[in-house]
Enzyme design. Structure first.
Site, PDB file in Angstrom:
ATOM      1  N   CYS A  63      -6.443 -33.861 -17.265  1.00 26.59           N
ATOM      2  CA  CYS A  63      -5.009 -33.916 -16.977  1.00 26.59           C
ATOM      3  C   CYS A  63      -4.666 -33.111 -15.731  1.00 26.59           C
ATOM      4  O   CYS A  63      -5.205 -32.020 -15.505  1.00 26.59           O
ATOM      5  CB  CYS A  63      -4.248 -33.368 -18.185  1.00 26.59           C
ATOM      6  N   CYS A  75       0.026 -26.095 -17.690  1.00 24.03           N
ATOM      7  CA  CYS A  75       0.642 -26.447 -18.967  1.00 24.03           C
ATOM      8  C   CYS A  75      -0.037 -25.667 -20.085  1.00 24.03           C
ATOM      9  O   CYS A  75      -1.261 -25.574 -20.136  1.00 24.03           O
ATOM     10  CB  CYS A  75       0.491 -27.952 -19.197  1.00 24.03           C
ATOM     11  N   CYS A  78      -2.809 -27.136 -23.666  1.00 25.89           N
ATOM     12  CA  CYS A  78      -4.266 -27.157 -23.839  1.00 25.89           C
ATOM     13  C   CYS A  78      -4.875 -25.891 -23.234  1.00 25.89           C
ATOM     14  O   CYS A  78      -4.343 -25.334 -22.279  1.00 25.89           O
ATOM     15  CB  CYS A  78      -4.891 -28.373 -23.149  1.00 25.89           C
ATOM     16  N   CYS A 152       0.155 -36.917 -20.543  1.00 30.69           N
ATOM     17  CA  CYS A 152      -0.417 -36.050 -21.564  1.00 30.69           C
ATOM     18  C   CYS A 152      -1.539 -36.825 -22.241  1.00 30.69           C
ATOM     19  O   CYS A 152      -1.273 -37.703 -23.061  1.00 30.69           O
ATOM     20  CB  CYS A 152       0.628 -35.611 -22.590  1.00 30.69           C
ATOM     21  N   GLN A 253       1.110 -34.301 -40.493  1.00 29.51           N
ATOM     22  CA  GLN A 253      -0.128 -34.013 -39.781  1.00 29.51           C
ATOM     23  C   GLN A 253      -0.024 -34.597 -38.385  1.00 29.51           C
ATOM     24  O   GLN A 253       0.542 -35.671 -38.182  1.00 29.51           O
ATOM     25  CB  GLN A 253      -1.329 -34.591 -40.527  1.00 29.51           C
ATOM     26  N   PHE A 280       2.199 -27.011 -52.166  1.00 25.17           N
ATOM     27  CA  PHE A 280       2.619 -27.114 -50.762  1.00 25.17           C
ATOM     28  C   PHE A 280       2.500 -28.591 -50.355  1.00 25.17           C
ATOM     29  O   PHE A 280       1.881 -28.936 -49.340  1.00 25.17           O
ATOM     30  CB  PHE A 280       1.771 -26.232 -49.848  1.00 25.17           C
ATOM     31  N   GLU A 300       6.714 -28.121 -53.794  1.00 22.93           N
ATOM     32  CA  GLU A 300       7.015 -27.884 -52.380  1.00 22.93           C
ATOM     33  C   GLU A 300       8.303 -27.070 -52.276  1.00 22.93           C
ATOM     34  O   GLU A 300       9.231 -27.263 -53.071  1.00 22.93           O
ATOM     35  CB  GLU A 300       7.167 -29.227 -51.656  1.00 22.93           C
ATOM     36  N   ASP A 348      -2.295 -27.077 -49.638  1.00 19.28           N
ATOM     37  CA  ASP A 348      -2.294 -27.180 -48.177  1.00 19.28           C
ATOM     38  C   ASP A 348      -1.143 -26.341 -47.632  1.00 19.28           C
ATOM     39  O   ASP A 348      -0.096 -26.863 -47.244  1.00 19.28           O
ATOM     40  CB  ASP A 348      -2.140 -28.651 -47.763  1.00 19.28           C
ATOM     41  N   CYS A 374      -4.973 -24.855 -41.938  1.00 20.39           N
ATOM     42  CA  CYS A 374      -4.935 -24.903 -40.478  1.00 20.39           C
ATOM     43  C   CYS A 374      -5.268 -23.548 -39.879  1.00 20.39           C
ATOM     44  O   CYS A 374      -5.124 -23.346 -38.678  1.00 20.39           O
ATOM     45  CB  CYS A 374      -3.555 -25.369 -40.001  1.00 20.39           C
TER      46      CYS A 374
END
Length: 418
Positions: A63, A75, A78, A152, A253, A280, A300, A348, A374
């Site tokens: 990019c 940017c 990334c 992008c 996601q 969750f 949740e 999760d 995550c």
């Protein structure tokens, strides 16, 4: 500021090159292990001035907005576009391996399930009106400077092709030169735009936005701070064939490929379960898939996400019973007595993990658990609690969902002997 030459030993947790000097570690963005670089140093931060010895793993970025020489600034979306695939994937897998080892968990970790360019269906941009134009892009790392993007390679083509349209809608809504955010989700029925942070949004801006959206077409919904401003067509995504209309700017996601990889692992591990708890649960990423074969109780804390899950379950034929419960699992985890009767469970949580909940889970007899995370650090902490409670880790699979960043997902599958 001082100038010096250093050798990069490894990559840090944020993807920066790390040089070990007599004065301590120095973090150098865009540097790779094995490289010798001249840097301008301020405290423990280094900026590359030149590369004396480049790494054989260095490659041209995908990019124009990436790197220290990028026009308009680098940017911040990334951090690792310049790293070849094999060492990049090994680095991401290593984040999970190292987190587990730090908690004394020496367990097999599968190869990373890789991400590909053009997969990100959910992207959060920063926007700001200037005298010349409407900026849309990402903040430069460690800065409030917005790098306005024209491309992008990470995002799905359906978002990249509509950047000018998103600019137009943001321009209609903007009430000042202050920055604000927009969450863009590609759905089956069009783009879902969730704006946040626009001050004193009035009738003038709402009317201008409505005219713009109706002229542009292909926009399913526009919201601000959760309030739906216009919804020409209900935005729909699919969880294993179950159509769901997510809450405005609600969590999903980031890529379909990563979601399906996670779901395949979870569903395979819980395939024989008849009664499953999904903690969750969000809008039903796992619950609605699991309900094809098992009764599911979805818990949740976010009311709008839970409402989306509940509506989807009620309107889909062929599912086993799905019950829902709004509950803050950080403050009020499900207790041992409440988890009796479940023969499968998936959780999760957000990046903070599920510390309070796993302390209760560790005392249960639930035979199979799938842990989705995550954050390798909080995942390792939570797995340590479960292992100490008698669970066995059957597998850990890292999954790349945020391409060319330092973030990595993982799915851990656990079981308890009868």
């Amino acid at each position: 500021m001082s100038t010096e030459t250093v050798t990069i030993a490894n990559l840090g947790a944020e993807g920066d090159g790390v040089a070990h000097t007599p004065a301590g570690a120095v973090y150098v963005p865009f540097a790779l292990p094995g490289e010798t670089v001249a840097i301008a140093r301020v405290k423990n931060q280094g900026t590359i001035m030149s590369i004396t010895t480049p790494s054989p793993d260095r490659r041209a970025p995908a990019c124009r907005h990436f790197g220290p020489d990028a026009e308009g600034g680098a940017c911040g979306g990334c951090s690792l576009q310049h790293y070849a695939d094999a060492p990049y994937q090994a680095y991401k897998r290593g984040l999970v391996v190292d987190a587990l080892k730090a908690k004394g968990l020496d367990v097999p970790v599968a190869p990373l399930i890789p991400a590909q360019p053009g997969e990100r269906r959910r992207t959060v941009f920063t926007m700001r009106r200037t005298e010349k134009e409407m900026l849309i892009g990402f903040n430069q790392a460690g800065s409030h400077h917005i790098v306005s993007i024209r491309e992008c390679p990470v995002a799905v083509p359906g978002i990249v092709a509509r950047l000018d349209d998103i600019r137009a809608i943001g321009s209609a809504l903007a009430t000042s030169a202050d920055p604000f955010r927009v969450t863009v989700l590609e759905t089956a029925t069009g783009l879902d735009l969730g704006f946040e942070g626009i001050r004193k949004l009035g009738d003038k801006e709402r009317q201008a936005m409505t005219r713009t959206v109706l002229r542009l077409k292909g926009i399913a919904r526009v919201s601000h701070e959760g309030e739906i401003l216009i919804e020409p067509v209900k935005p729909l995504i699919s969880f294993g064939g179950v159509p769901v209309s997510p809450a405005p700017a609600g969590f999903t996601q980031a890529t379909v490929a990563a979601e399906e990889a996670m779901a395949e692992l979870v569903l395979g591990h819980l395939a024989k379960a008849k009664k499953i708890a999904d903690l969750f649960a969000g809008a039903g990423t796992f619950a609605l898939r699991l309900a094809r074969k098992a009764k599911v109780h979805a818990v949740e804390g976010e009311a709008k996400a839970l409402a989306a899950l509940d509506l989807a379950a009620r309107n889909t034929q062929g599912l086993k019973p799905v019950t829902v419960e709004k509950r803050d699992l950080f403050r009020r985890p499900l207790m041992v007595s409440e988890l009796k009767g479940f023969d499968g469970l998936v959780f999760d949580p957000p990046r903070a993990g599920a510390e309070a909940q796993v302390k209760e889970l560790a005392r249960t007899a639930v035979p199979r658990i799938a842990a989705v995370s995550c954050n390798p650090l909080t995942l390792a902490r939570d797995l340590r609690v479960l292992v100490d409670g008698g669970y066995r880790i059957d597998s850990v699979t890292p999954i790349d969902q945020f391409l060319w960043s330092s973030h990595v997902e993982a799915v851990a599958l656990l079981s308890r002997e009868k």
